[in-house]
Design a protein around this motif. Structure first.
Motif, short mmCIF file in Angstrom:
data_model
loop_
_atom_site.label_atom_id
_atom_site.label_comp_id
_atom_site.label_asym_id
_atom_site.label_seq_id
_atom_site.Cartn_x
_atom_site.Cartn_y
_atom_site.Cartn_z
N GLN A 1 0.57 -1.34 0.07
CA GLN A 1 -0.03 0.10 -0.02
C GLN A 1 0.79 1.17 0.09
O GLN A 1 0.60 2.41 -0.30
CB GLN A 1 -1.11 -0.09 1.19
CG GLN A 1 -1.65 -1.23 1.49
CD GLN A 1 -2.57 -1.60 0.22
OE1 GLN A 1 -3.42 -0.76 -0.23
NE2 GLN A 1 -2.43 -2.86 -0.22
N ILE A 2 2.26 1.23 0.18
CA ILE A 2 2.97 2.27 0.44
C ILE A 2 3.93 2.61 -0.95
O ILE A 2 4.53 1.38 -1.28
CB ILE A 2 4.12 2.09 1.76
CG1 ILE A 2 3.32 1.90 2.86
CG2 ILE A 2 4.71 3.64 2.08
CD1 ILE A 2 4.19 1.52 4.24
N PRO A 3 3.88 3.40 -1.70
CA PRO A 3 4.76 3.78 -2.86
C PRO A 3 5.92 3.76 -2.33
O PRO A 3 6.37 4.25 -1.42
CB PRO A 3 4.15 5.09 -3.25
CG PRO A 3 2.80 5.36 -2.68
CD PRO A 3 2.80 4.50 -1.26
N GLY A 4 7.01 2.90 -3.40
CA GLY A 4 8.45 3.14 -3.01
C GLY A 4 8.98 1.84 -2.17
O GLY A 4 9.96 1.64 -1.73
N GLN A 5 7.91 1.10 -1.73
CA GLN A 5 8.45 -0.04 -0.83
C GLN A 5 8.30 -1.31 -1.57
O GLN A 5 8.11 -2.39 -0.95
CB GLN A 5 7.46 -0.07 0.36
CG GLN A 5 7.54 1.00 1.37
CD GLN A 5 8.94 1.08 2.04
OE1 GLN A 5 9.28 -0.01 2.27
NE2 GLN A 5 9.06 2.15 2.37
N GLU A 6 8.71 -1.24 -2.90
CA GLU A 6 8.53 -2.55 -3.78
C GLU A 6 9.60 -3.48 -3.31
O GLU A 6 9.49 -4.71 -3.29
CB GLU A 6 8.84 -2.14 -5.23
CG GLU A 6 7.61 -1.39 -5.73
CD GLU A 6 7.49 0.17 -5.50
OE1 GLU A 6 8.56 0.54 -4.94
OE2 GLU A 6 6.70 0.83 -5.56
N ASP A 7 10.99 -2.93 -2.86
CA ASP A 7 11.85 -3.95 -2.31
C ASP A 7 11.54 -4.60 -1.38
O ASP A 7 11.58 -5.70 -1.13
CB ASP A 7 13.40 -3.11 -2.26
CG ASP A 7 13.98 -2.63 -3.51
OD1 ASP A 7 13.34 -3.09 -4.45
OD2 ASP A 7 14.64 -1.84 -3.40
N SER A 8 10.87 -4.11 -0.20
CA SER A 8 10.66 -4.70 1.02
C SER A 8 9.20 -5.80 0.70
O SER A 8 9.61 -6.83 1.16
CB SER A 8 9.65 -3.40 1.88
OG SER A 8 10.98 -2.80 2.63
#
Length: 232
Positions: free
Chosen positions: A194-201
């Protein structure tokens, strides 16, 4: 590339919490499932099909519905939940205990089904022979029935562990999504999505989830095959 596999504290906490919940869930479910699987495999009684349907209900019911029912039964405003809080000071809903209870409820049908099927295949003549030689029912159960049904017991326990690891709907409804307390792997993956930019996590936790589930299934298959070869 190496940065992709640098876990932060919250991710490690979610992984640790998931494994803890899955292990405790398996430890709680196993003795209950052994007893219930034996009863369902060996006993005939009025209402057996109703009991069986209730046991398997979480398999077909939407997990969110299961979580909502748990909330109604064990929430702080329910008679049972308020009694537990007043007597033991334990608040079940939206706590670590709730994550365990939700996992036990949704994974229990799998372990019972596997153990029951395995026990139905055990030759009852061997149990009768054990009883005729003077062994008690309990001793026969421990020394004859369980060892012969062991592949099903192990398989069911692994299935319960894996199902618990992937549990989402009932957990988020009954236990919430509290970081460090009830946020298991699936809930953490959902939160990061749900959080933009947290694709790696998200990607890291998805990989861990796949790895743990795959490892559990491989170990289960290896052990069952080893047992079959030993008996051949």
């Amino acid at each position: 590339m190496s940065e992709l596999f640098e876990f932060n504290g919250a991710e490690l906490q979610a992984i640790s919490l998931s494994v803890q919940v899955a292990l405790i869930c398996s430890l709680i479910s196993l003795p209950l499932a052994l007893w219930l699987g034996y009863v369902m495999a060996r006993k005939e009684f009025w209402g057996k099909s109703i009991v069986e349907s209730i046991i398997h209900l979480p398999l077909v019911m939407p997990p969110v519905t299961t979580g909502y029912i748990l909330l109604l039964l064990l929430g702080s405003k329910s008679p049972i939940g308020s009694w537990i809080y007043d007597t033991f000071g334990i608040k079940l809903a939206f706590s670590f205990y709730a994550a365990i209870i939700a996992s036990v409820v949704v994974s229990f049908p799998l372990i019972v089904r596997s153990i029951r099927t395995s026990m139905e295949l055990v030759d009852t003549g061997l149990e009768d022979a054990s009883r005729m030689l003077g062994a008690s029912k309990f001793k026969t159960f421990i020394q004859i029935t369980i060892p012969l049904a062991l592949p099903g017991v192990i398989s069911g326990t692994i299935l319960s562990f894996a199902r618990s690891l992937g549990e989402f709907g009932a957990t988020i409804t009954f236990a919430g999504n509290i970081e460090g307390e009830t946020q298991t792997l699936p809930l953490a993956i959902y939160s990061y999505m749900q959080i933009p930019g947290q694709e790696d996590s998200t990607f890291r936790l998805v990989l861990v989830s796949i790895f743990i589930s795959f490892l559990a299934m491989i170990l289960s298959e290896w052990y069952i095959k080893k047992m079959k070869n030993a008996r051949a």
